[in-house]
Design an enzyme around this catalytic site. Structure first.
Site, PDB file in Angstrom:
ATOM      1  CE1 TYR A  22     -28.529 -31.685  -3.778  1.00 17.42           C
ATOM      2  CE2 TYR A  22     -29.600 -29.731  -2.886  1.00 17.42           C
ATOM      3  CZ  TYR A  22     -28.469 -30.508  -3.053  1.00 17.42           C
ATOM      4  OH  TYR A  22     -27.280 -30.115  -2.493  1.00 17.42           O
ATOM      5  CG  ASN A  73     -27.369 -38.013  -0.170  1.00 17.03           C
ATOM      6  OD1 ASN A  73     -26.441 -37.357   0.301  1.00 17.03           O
ATOM      7  ND2 ASN A  73     -28.161 -37.546  -1.133  1.00 17.03           N
ATOM      8  CG  HIS A  79     -19.131 -32.072   2.005  1.00 15.32           C
ATOM      9  ND1 HIS A  79     -18.743 -32.754   0.866  1.00 15.32           N
ATOM     10  CD2 HIS A  79     -20.422 -31.675   1.795  1.00 15.32           C
ATOM     11  CE1 HIS A  79     -19.754 -32.747   0.006  1.00 15.32           C
ATOM     12  NE2 HIS A  79     -20.788 -32.110   0.540  1.00 15.32           N
ATOM     13  CG  ASP A  86     -14.063 -42.730  13.197  1.00 13.64           C
ATOM     14  OD1 ASP A  86     -13.363 -42.855  12.168  1.00 13.64           O
ATOM     15  OD2 ASP A  86     -13.693 -42.068  14.188  1.00 13.64           O
ATOM     16  CG  HIS A  99     -23.023 -37.162  -2.937  1.00 16.94           C
ATOM     17  ND1 HIS A  99     -23.371 -36.685  -1.693  1.00 16.94           N
ATOM     18  CD2 HIS A  99     -21.866 -37.839  -2.782  1.00 16.94           C
ATOM     19  CE1 HIS A  99     -22.441 -37.060  -0.830  1.00 16.94           C
ATOM     20  NE2 HIS A  99     -21.523 -37.768  -1.462  1.00 16.94           N
ATOM     21  CB  SER A 101     -25.814 -32.367  -6.914  1.00 15.62           C
ATOM     22  OG  SER A 101     -25.039 -32.419  -5.731  1.00 15.62           O
ATOM     23  NE  ARG A 110     -22.542 -27.837  -2.434  1.00 17.56           N
ATOM     24  CZ  ARG A 110     -23.396 -27.728  -1.405  1.00 17.56           C
ATOM     25  NH1 ARG A 110     -23.659 -28.781  -0.662  1.00 17.56           N
ATOM     26  NH2 ARG A 110     -23.988 -26.591  -1.139  1.00 17.56           N
TER      27      ARG A 110
END
Ligand code: DQA
Length: 140
Positions: A22, A73, A79, A86, A99, A101, A110
């Protein structure tokens, strides 16, 4: 345009956790860069981070009528959080999923996002620049 940048669980540790994945920059520093970038284009960006799924749903709900777009993010919530999905589906403000990565090159769990289907688009794999690219997508 006024854009809300939302970061979810553990992203407050950016710059301190798993730096090989990151990066070394803190979330505060990244947010400063995003604010300057938006301002340089004549727009503005505001920021929200929470480790709580409910607070993120609240921020998404509150964006209706107050922001022109959301950069999101959601961290690991991406996930499995049907609640965040919703909340995104419930508002008319467009959301771009981000994201840092390349989640498709990592663990199996992921590879699935429950959010993408209700987002305008998704940008991933460019480190902190994923946020910049997502922000820019609103200014095109
Ligand atoms: C992440 C990827 C997620 O799988 C992970 O749980 C994160 C960060 C990213 O920015 O690459 O916390 O969303």
């Amino acid at each position: 345009m006024k854009i809300l940048v939302i970061n979810g669980v553990n992203l407050n540790l950016t710059g301190r956790r798993e730096r090989g994945i990151y990066g070394e920059e803190t979330l505060e520093k990244i947010n400063e860069e995003l604010a300057s970038f938006a301002a340089s284009r004549g727009h503005s960006a505001e920021f929200f981070q929470s480790n709580s799924e409910g607070d993120i749903c609240g921020a998404i709900q509150s964006a209706e009528g107050n922001y022109d777009g959301i950069v999101l993010n959601a961290g690991a919530f991406t996930h499995y959080s049907y609640a965040i999905r919703d909340a995104i589906a419930a508002i008319s403000v467009p959301v771009v999923e981000v994201h840092m990565s390349n989640v498709h090159a990592r663990e199996e769990f992921r590879k699935r996002s429950v959010l993408t289907e209700v987002c305008r688009g998704e940008i991933l794999g460019f480190g902190k620049n994923s946020y910049l690219l997502a922000l820019e997508s609103f200014f095109l």
